[in-house]
Write an enzyme that holds these catalytic residues in place. Structure first.
Site, PDB file in Angstrom:
ATOM      1  N   TYR A  97       0.869  -1.183   0.000  1.00  0.00           N
ATOM      2  CA  TYR A  97       0.000   0.000   0.000  1.00  0.00           C
ATOM      3  C   TYR A  97       0.902   1.228   0.000  1.00  0.00           C
ATOM      4  O   TYR A  97       1.825   1.332   0.812  1.00  0.00           O
ATOM      5  CB  TYR A  97      -0.888   0.014   1.246  1.00  0.00           C
ATOM      6  CG  TYR A  97      -1.753   1.252   1.338  1.00  0.00           C
ATOM      7  CD1 TYR A  97      -3.060   1.242   0.881  1.00  0.00           C
ATOM      8  CD2 TYR A  97      -1.242   2.450   1.855  1.00  0.00           C
ATOM      9  CE1 TYR A  97      -3.850   2.386   0.934  1.00  0.00           C
ATOM     10  CE2 TYR A  97      -2.026   3.596   1.902  1.00  0.00           C
ATOM     11  CZ  TYR A  97      -3.321   3.557   1.442  1.00  0.00           C
ATOM     12  OH  TYR A  97      -4.092   4.687   1.484  1.00  0.00           O
ATOM     13  N   GLU A 173      -3.590   7.347  -4.199  1.00  0.00           N
ATOM     14  CA  GLU A 173      -3.441   6.083  -3.491  1.00  0.00           C
ATOM     15  C   GLU A 173      -3.213   4.937  -4.467  1.00  0.00           C
ATOM     16  O   GLU A 173      -3.953   4.799  -5.430  1.00  0.00           O
ATOM     17  CB  GLU A 173      -4.713   5.818  -2.677  1.00  0.00           C
ATOM     18  CG  GLU A 173      -4.668   4.533  -1.882  1.00  0.00           C
ATOM     19  CD  GLU A 173      -6.011   4.226  -1.234  1.00  0.00           C
ATOM     20  OE1 GLU A 173      -6.174   4.534  -0.054  1.00  0.00           O
ATOM     21  OE2 GLU A 173      -6.901   3.697  -1.933  1.00  0.00           O
TER      22      GLU A 173
END
Ligand code: GDP
Ligand code: MN
Length: 345
Positions: A97, A173
């Site tokens: 992530y 993101e």
């Protein structure tokens, strides 16, 4: 505004970041030849698609069309996909992530990083680290966490940071950032939120219509230009002892097609018995509105009665157009409300 994944990935690709080969296909568009296997990804402005059936693999030519149809049919968190992204399927060895976001409290941009990314990221809080973009050691810190060669990784981070600033992002993101079985890093998913205040700087992005019909449950539909005008129209309706069906501020410069869509949306609200159009045109031009009304009358089946107050820029031209189409105007908003109230009782 949150970009759709395919739009976010275009920006990443242009910025020199590794993105899987892929093609966006709008709903109802013909599917081109693609190399299989692919993942079929629902294009909706929300995450969590993987868990909700919005990301599916298709391995054979026979599978492809039905998988696309299934993904297109599925609403995700109330959003109907406008299309699908077909991407070369990845052989995933690890999912990381990596995101950048504006940290308002500390007046900086920060990374959030985890070596344990993917669809369960919210449950993996123990693995999450925050690093500011003004931290001179950030490349080393993040590369270590994700077990990457810092010399290689440095250019990716610097491209991400440049993109974040250039696009006026609030959030960028990548989840997952995938390490493939061949050892390559690939941005397998991308979410970008652009600051709405920077709209004027990014005109090539597909911004949503500013206005939208907000249902209120009453019987009298409302179209007005300007939030103040829309509010006072609703006040007048309430004061007359009846209820508005919706709130809508069309702002300035609404084209014919959009106007017809607004009228269609309001006409479809349950319990609507008439629609008041209250325009005091400054930037808006009355003749544009008149053409929208005439088009709506011609195109919308079972359109409820319209009560129209239309004044301001190009008002005479509008009145002439409407008169020629057999559509009459009311002299005041009060007259509109009076007639609309009679229809609703
Ligand atoms: P999200 O659930 O909306 O965040 O959509 P993602 O693009 O992140 O996809 C969800 C998950 O699908 C990923 O975390 C992967 O584990 C899984 N997945 C399996 N194969 C692939 C692939 O080839 N590409 C991508 N992007 N995801 C895959
Ligand atoms: Mn994701």
């Amino acid at each position: 505004m949150q970009l759709l994944e395919y739009q976010a990935k275009q920006l990443l690709r242009q910025a020199g970041l590794p993105v899987p080969r892929g093609v966006f296909i709008a709903a109802h568009e013909v599917v081109p030849e693609v190399a299989l296997p692919v993942v079929v990804k629902s294009q909706v402005p929300v995450g969590g698609r993987g868990k909700l059936g919005g990301v599916k693999r298709a391995g054979t030519p026979q599978e492809l069309a039905p998988v696309i149809a299934t993904v297109l049919q599925k609403e995700i968190k109330g959003h109907k996909p406008i299309g699908v992204l077909l991407e070369e399927a990845l052989e995933i060895a690890a999912e990381y992530y990596l995101s950048l976001r504006v940290d308002r409290d500390n007046r900086c941009v920060e990374y959030i990083v985890s070596w344990d990314g993917g669809v369960e990221i919210e449950a993996h809080t123990g693995s999450v680290m925050r690093v500011r973009t003004d931290d001179p050691d950030r490349v080393q810190t993040i590369a270590t966490m994700l077990q990457q060669d810092p010399r290689q990784f440095k250019k990716y981070l610097s491209r991400l940071e440049k993109l974040f600033v250039a696009q006026d992002c609030l959030l960028l993101e990548i989840n997952p950032l995938v390490r493939t079985t061949r050892g390559d890093l690939v941005c397998a998913d991308a979410k970008i939120a652009v600051d709405d205040n920077a709209r004027f700087r990014h005109q090539t992005l597909k911004w949503p219509e500013v206005a939208a019909v907000k249902p209120l449950g009453g019987s009298i539909g409302v179209i007005a230009n300007g939030a103040g005008m829309a509010m006072s129209t609703m006040d007048t309706i309430y004061a007359a002892g009846t209820t508005p069906a919706n709130f809508l501020d069309i702002g300035g410069g609404t084209g014919e097609e959009v106007f017809v869509r607004f009228l269609t949306d309001i006409n479809n609200l349950p319990g609507v018995t008439s629609i008041i159009i209250n325009i005091f045109a400054g930037i808006t031009r009355c003749d544009d509105i008149a053409r929208g009304i005439i088009a709506a009358k011609n195109q919308i089946p079972n359109l409820v009665p319209l009560f129209i107050r239309l004044e301001g820029t190009n008002g005479d031209e509008a009145a002439a157009l409407l008169a020629a189409a057999g559509i009459s105007l009311e002299p005041t908003l009060a007259a509109c409300v009076q007639k609309a109230k009679e229809m609703s009782s």
